[in-house]
Scaffold this motif. Structure first.
Motif, PDB file in Angstrom:
ATOM      1  N   TRP A   1       1.005  -1.451 -12.326  1.00 42.72           N
ATOM      2  CA  TRP A   1       0.698  -1.892 -10.968  1.00 42.72           C
ATOM      3  C   TRP A   1      -0.635  -2.632 -10.936  1.00 42.72           C
ATOM      4  CZ3 TRP A   1       3.846  -1.935  -6.867  1.00 42.72           C
ATOM      5  CH2 TRP A   1       3.316  -2.075  -5.585  1.00 42.72           C
TER       6      TRP A   1
ATOM      7  N   ASN B   1       9.279   6.763  -5.737  1.00 43.84           N
ATOM      8  CA  ASN B   1       9.047   8.208  -5.623  1.00 43.84           C
ATOM      9  C   ASN B   1       9.165   8.927  -6.963  1.00 43.84           C
ATOM     10  OD1 ASN B   1       8.573   8.128  -2.870  1.00 43.84           O
ATOM     11  ND2 ASN B   1      10.696   8.585  -2.313  1.00 43.84           N
TER      12      ASN B   1
ATOM     13  N   LYS C   1       0.996   3.238 -13.024  1.00 41.41           N
ATOM     14  CA  LYS C   1      -0.241   2.833 -12.347  1.00 41.41           C
ATOM     15  C   LYS C   1      -0.887   1.668 -13.088  1.00 41.41           C
ATOM     16  CE  LYS C   1      -1.623   7.132 -10.037  1.00 41.41           C
ATOM     17  NZ  LYS C   1      -2.623   8.229 -10.004  1.00 41.41           N
TER      18      LYS C   1
ATOM     19  N   THR D   1      -1.156  -7.865  -7.405  1.00 41.75           N
ATOM     20  CA  THR D   1      -2.025  -6.781  -6.931  1.00 41.75           C
ATOM     21  C   THR D   1      -3.362  -7.296  -6.391  1.00 41.75           C
ATOM     22  OG1 THR D   1      -0.956  -5.124  -8.311  1.00 41.75           O
ATOM     23  CG2 THR D   1      -3.204  -4.654  -7.603  1.00 41.75           C
TER      24      THR D   1
ATOM     25  N   LYS E   1       0.826  -1.215   0.000  1.00 37.43           N
ATOM     26  CA  LYS E   1       0.000   0.000   0.000  1.00 37.43           C
ATOM     27  C   LYS E   1       0.855   1.258   0.000  1.00 37.43           C
ATOM     28  CE  LYS E   1      -4.010  -2.094   2.263  1.00 37.43           C
ATOM     29  NZ  LYS E   1      -4.805  -2.194   3.505  1.00 37.43           N
ATOM     30  N   ASP E   2       1.980   1.210   0.720  1.00 39.98           N
ATOM     31  CA  ASP E   2       2.870   2.366   0.766  1.00 39.98           C
ATOM     32  C   ASP E   2       3.461   2.652  -0.608  1.00 39.98           C
ATOM     33  OD1 ASP E   2       4.652   4.380   2.123  1.00 39.98           O
ATOM     34  OD2 ASP E   2       6.180   2.986   1.406  1.00 39.98           O
TER      35      ASP E   2
ATOM     36  N   GLU F   1       2.293   1.677  -3.518  1.00 39.36           N
ATOM     37  CA  GLU F   1       1.205   2.054  -4.423  1.00 39.36           C
ATOM     38  C   GLU F   1       0.889   3.541  -4.315  1.00 39.36           C
ATOM     39  OE1 GLU F   1      -2.934  -0.025  -5.585  1.00 39.36           O
ATOM     40  OE2 GLU F   1      -2.763   0.526  -3.472  1.00 39.36           O
ATOM     41  N   SER F   2       0.927   4.076  -3.111  1.00 42.90           N
ATOM     42  CA  SER F   2       0.603   5.486  -2.897  1.00 42.90           C
ATOM     43  C   SER F   2       1.647   6.432  -3.497  1.00 42.90           C
ATOM     44  CB  SER F   2       0.470   5.768  -1.396  1.00 42.90           C
ATOM     45  OG  SER F   2       1.740   5.710  -0.748  1.00 42.90           O
ATOM     46  N   ARG F   3       2.815   5.915  -3.785  1.00 47.48           N
ATOM     47  CA  ARG F   3       3.896   6.754  -4.317  1.00 47.48           C
ATOM     48  C   ARG F   3       3.839   6.906  -5.840  1.00 47.48           C
ATOM     49  NH1 ARG F   3       8.246   6.978  -0.308  1.00 47.48           N
ATOM     50  NH2 ARG F   3       7.663   5.660   1.472  1.00 47.48           N
TER      51      ARG F   3
ATOM     52  N   GLU G   1      12.047   2.543  -2.312  1.00 44.41           N
ATOM     53  CA  GLU G   1      11.205   3.745  -2.147  1.00 44.41           C
ATOM     54  C   GLU G   1      11.687   4.871  -3.053  1.00 44.41           C
ATOM     55  OE1 GLU G   1       9.816   3.148   2.520  1.00 44.41           O
ATOM     56  OE2 GLU G   1      11.577   4.382   2.047  1.00 44.41           O
TER      57      GLU G   1
ATOM     58  N   LYS H   1       2.779   7.983  -9.381  1.00 45.56           N
ATOM     59  CA  LYS H   1       2.046   9.140  -9.897  1.00 45.56           C
ATOM     60  C   LYS H   1       1.687   9.011 -11.378  1.00 45.56           C
ATOM     61  CE  LYS H   1       2.434  11.369  -5.971  1.00 45.56           C
ATOM     62  NZ  LYS H   1       3.075  10.287  -5.208  1.00 45.56           N
TER      63      LYS H   1
ATOM     64  N   ARG I   1      -4.802  -7.143  -2.441  1.00 43.77           N
ATOM     65  CA  ARG I   1      -6.043  -6.437  -2.150  1.00 43.77           C
ATOM     66  C   ARG I   1      -7.093  -7.345  -1.524  1.00 43.77           C
ATOM     67  NH1 ARG I   1      -6.020  -2.679  -7.411  1.00 43.77           N
ATOM     68  NH2 ARG I   1      -4.596  -1.086  -6.614  1.00 43.77           N
TER      69      ARG I   1
END
Length: 366
Positions: A275, A364, A272, A281, A260-261, A263-265, A360, A267, A285
């Motif tokens: 992913w 990013n 996406k 995935t 989840k961390d 995935e949130s990065r 990470e 953009k 989930r």
């Protein structure tokens, strides 16, 4: 005449100084970057794709090229994947080379079901390229998988030839990160066996030395897919061989919170979409307790920063390439190994915090 000569000398000196001013010397940082070749059976994002982007984005590394080999995917699929991802991070300057697209043993894929019946099978049902039909072309795979047209193209030179040329051009300086089957490196050694002692090191994600296999009871996928080439490569007289086997990979998990961390990065729409289409995935989930592995990422991390290795052992190693129960098993010997076996560093423990920071940093920028 003397005066004219002196004048010419002054003009020449002025021109040279001018050229020096126009062409600044290479920075110490650029000069010290480690030259690296990534040899991969590429997939999108985890795990080969992330490993590649770690090497491409690291200020410590000079990724000279990516060579694609059969394994997780056919070379056509792997080529489409690496090109899509390099385009996405704006690194179309990194050349891509298509490599060996078959296994040594004839009829290997057709006989896998019978092989598993006779010799047992591991907990992982992964078949890689053996699990789907060979694509018509890499461009067809690109269009089919990404609904788009590629910007990059692979180089015309074969992967094995690129490996040979690069190692010979930079003797003692090139690290090879090998995270697929050993077929490309074996092809390079067949053509130019002298490259082995000229490479700086080879870092593999491969093998299962003192633990169970994944696809077979005793075998790890990257070796099992083509044990004959693995044996040939591991027995070559490389200066240094470092293995990130299942002995360490099985300990390094990606949890649901990690998923989840990351995935949130992300953009960009491109990544996406990757992913969303990744096989893990929906598993993450649908099950909050689901974990996955980061395999090849560990090999890239060791190439970037060898201090991530916390526990290792150097032993003579070999591969069982006899067709039977141990086909594809990697072995390490605390006593004397068989004649022809080479020493290798087997990694058992890594610095998770350092490696995850590298991951990470990649996400990013996606």
């Amino acid at each position: 005449m003397k005066k004219f000569t002196s004048l010419c000398g002054c003009l020449l000196l002025t021109m040279c100084l001018g050229m020096t001013a126009l062409t600044p010397p290479m920075s110490a940082e650029a000069a010290e970057r480690e030259k690296v070749i990534l040899d991969a059976d590429m997939v999108d994002l985890f795990d080969d794709g992330v490993a590649m982007m770690m090497l491409a984005e690291s200020p410590k590394m000079d990724l000279k090229g990516v060579t694609i080999v059969i394994g997780n995917t056919w070379v056509e699929t792997g080529t489409a994947s690496v090109i899509r991802q390099l385009e996405g991070i704006g690194r179309t300057d990194i050349p891509v080379y298509m490599g060996v697209n078959k296994t040594t043993r004839k009829g290997r894929f057709a006989n896998m079901k019978e092989e598993k019946r006779l010799f047992g099978r591991g907990f992982d049902s992964h078949l890689g390229a053996a699990g789907y039909a060979q694509p018509a072309s890499w461009t067809a795979e690109y269009r089919n998988n990404y609904l788009d047209e590629p910007v990059m193209r692979p180089q015309k030179q074969a992967a094995a030839d690129f490996i040979i040329d690069t190692v010979k051009k930079h003797p003692g300086e090139v690290t090879i990160v090998a995270i697929g089957s050993a077929a490309n490196l074996a092809a390079a050694l067949d053509k130019a066996p002298e490259i082995a002692p000229l490479a700086k090191r080879v870092v593999y994600m491969a093998g299962a030395f003192f633990c169970e296999g994944n696809v077979m009871p005793t075998s790890e996928f990257n070796v099992w897919i083509d044990p004959e080439t693995a044996k040939k490569v591991y027995r070559a007289p490389w200066k240094e061989q470092i293995f990130l086997p299942l002995d360490v990979c099985s300990k390094e998990l990606m949890s649901n919170a990690d998923f989840k961390d990351l995935e949130s990065r992300i953009k960009s729409d491109r990544f996406k979409a990757m992913w969303e289409s990744h096989y893990a995935t929906p598993l993450f989930r649908n099950d909050p307790n689901y974990n996955n592995y980061i395999w090849d990422v560990l090999a890239a991390a060791v190439a970037i920063d060898p201090t991530v290795i916390l526990e290792s052992e150097t032993l003579p190693i070999d591969v069982d390439d006899r067709y039977g129960f141990g086909y594809g098993q990697t072995m390490a010997f605390h006593g004397f190994g068989p004649e022809g076996a080479q020493n290798a560093k087997i990694v058992y423990k890594v610095d998770r915090a350092k490696i995850w920071k590298m991951v990470e940093d990649v996400f990013n920028k996606l």
